[in-house]
Design an enzyme around this catalytic site. Structure first.
Site, mmCIF file in Angstrom:
data_model
loop_
_atom_site.group_PDB
_atom_site.id
_atom_site.type_symbol
_atom_site.label_atom_id
_atom_site.label_comp_id
_atom_site.label_asym_id
_atom_site.label_seq_id
_atom_site.Cartn_x
_atom_site.Cartn_y
_atom_site.Cartn_z
ATOM 1 N N LYS A 125 0.818 -1.225 0.000
ATOM 2 C CA LYS A 125 0.000 0.000 0.000
ATOM 3 C C LYS A 125 0.848 1.270 0.000
ATOM 4 O O LYS A 125 0.311 2.350 -0.244
ATOM 5 C CB LYS A 125 -0.945 -0.001 1.202
ATOM 6 C CG LYS A 125 -2.124 -0.956 1.022
ATOM 7 C CD LYS A 125 -3.108 -0.842 2.166
ATOM 8 C CE LYS A 125 -4.302 -1.769 1.940
ATOM 9 N NZ LYS A 125 -5.264 -1.705 3.063
ATOM 10 N N HIS A 145 -5.524 -11.794 -0.371
ATOM 11 C CA HIS A 145 -6.879 -11.471 -0.818
ATOM 12 C C HIS A 145 -7.431 -12.544 -1.763
ATOM 13 O O HIS A 145 -8.496 -12.348 -2.362
ATOM 14 C CB HIS A 145 -6.918 -10.103 -1.507
ATOM 15 C CG HIS A 145 -6.897 -8.960 -0.537
ATOM 16 N ND1 HIS A 145 -7.970 -8.636 0.267
ATOM 17 C CD2 HIS A 145 -5.918 -8.077 -0.218
ATOM 18 C CE1 HIS A 145 -7.658 -7.592 1.028
ATOM 19 N NE2 HIS A 145 -6.419 -7.241 0.753
#
Length: 363
Positions: A227, A283
């Site tokens: 991120k 994910h």
């Protein structure tokens, strides 16, 4: 003959006190227990259990103080194989060697005993010298093995400490850059550890060593490191993300994996491979509906599967910039009902069984 500390600590010339090792016998036959006790009690501290339940209680009570277990195959209540299965799933056979004893000499019985973690199989009738020699050799072998394991463990603890310090710095970078709570990173490590511990008790399907579990826990702190490559306005946006913004956010999995892959000097190290799998795969979903690769089932690294579940739960109860938090009970039900995507059924079972402990620990 007795085994002394000097027998274990090779190369140590210091005089040590004689140590009497403890042997546990689990057999529902008083006659058999008496014979074995008579053979061994002069050199060892022998304790007895007349059934499986009492034997397991003694195993849990004395732990690694038990140097050896002599286990009858056919006992009341649970069979000796069931006791051995319990010990294997609990990780006890790694520290307490088990010698199975029986008058059953079929190959299938003996093979099953070894498959479940027994180190030896002694048939009746007993020969004193044979029993004594095999017991003594097993105890000496495991005593030396424990000493070597302690030396390795000390080195690993020091290495792990260094890893934690460096990853602690990276955690601060991630928190500063992403506006993400440091509590979330801490919670992920706690949840990952709890889930792994329960998973190892529940099944031997994944057969993770202690060091591998520690590497997964350590690497879990880096799951969202990618991120740092995503725009802050997207990360901290309080409104629902657009499709374009959502697709960009998903790129953090590939960015994080790429950062680790670019460490050419270390990319073949097991820690880096585990971290890569977690960054890229946390994910993914068990039914193949996750991202970035649409992996399905156990094609997803088990470390990534554990971190995915831990991450989803903590994000539900902690909330996100564009989503309100929910209660622990709501989060548990949402995961159970697959509202957050499908996770490994065994992991979900583990999660549900320790959900009360999770709530207490994190609060």
């Amino acid at each position: 003959m007795v085994v002394t500390e000097n027998d274990i600590n090779e190369g140590n010339n210091n005089t040590s006190e004689v140590k009497r090792f403890k042997i546990l016998i689990i057999d529902d036959s008083e006659k058999n227990r008496g014979e074995l006790t008579e053979m061994l009690e002069r050199e060892f501290d022998v304790i007895n259990a007349s059934d499986a339940k009492q034997g397991i209680e003694m195993i849990n009570k004395y732990g690694e103080d038990i140097a050896l277990l002599l286990l009858e195959v056919k006992i009341c209540g649970m069979s000796g194989f069931e006791v051995l299965t319990y010990m294997k799933h609990s990780g006890i056979t790694e520290n307490i060697p088990v010698i199975m004893i029986s008058d059953e000499k079929s190959e299938s019985f003996i093979r099953r005993a070894y498959d479940l973690g027994a180190v030896d199989y002694i048939g009746r009738p007993f020969d004193f010298q044979t029993v004594y020699t095999r017991v003594l050799n097993t105890i000496k072998l495991y005593a030396k093995q424990r000493r070597l394991e302690k030396l390795v463990a000390r080195n690993m603890v020091e290495k792990e400490k260094n890893n934690r310090m460096l990853i602690g710095v990276l955690e601060q970078v991630i928190e500063y850059r992403n506006g993400e709570s440091g509590i979330h990173v801490s919670n992920i490590k706690i949840l990952t550890e709890m889930l792994l511990d329960k998973l190892m008790q529940k099944t031997d399907k994944y057969n993770l060593s202690w060091s591998q579990r520690m590497m997964i826990i350590t690497s879990s702190a880096l799951h969202d490191i990618g991120k740092v490559g995503i725009e802050e306005k997207i990360i901290n946006k309080t409104e629902k993300l657009t499709e374009e913004e959502s697709n960009e956010m998903k790129m953090h999995t590939l960015i994080g994996a790429g950062m680790i892959e670019n460490l050419d000097e270390y990319k073949d190290e097991e820690l880096m491979q585990i971290a890569y799998g977690i960054c890229r795969g946390h994910h993914e979903r068990y039914d193949g509906k996750g991202y970035p690769d649409g992996l399905k089932g156990d094609d997803i690294p088990i470390g990534a599967q554990v971190v995915a579940l831990a991450d989803e739960y903590d994000r539900l109860v902690m909330g996100r910039p564009n989503k309100k938090s929910v209660s622990h009970e709501q989060a548990v039900n949402m995961i159970k009902d697959r509202e957050c995507g499908k996770f490994n059924p065994i992991l979900v079972e583990c999660f549900l069984e320790i959900s009360d402990e999770i709530k207490a620990r994190l609060q």
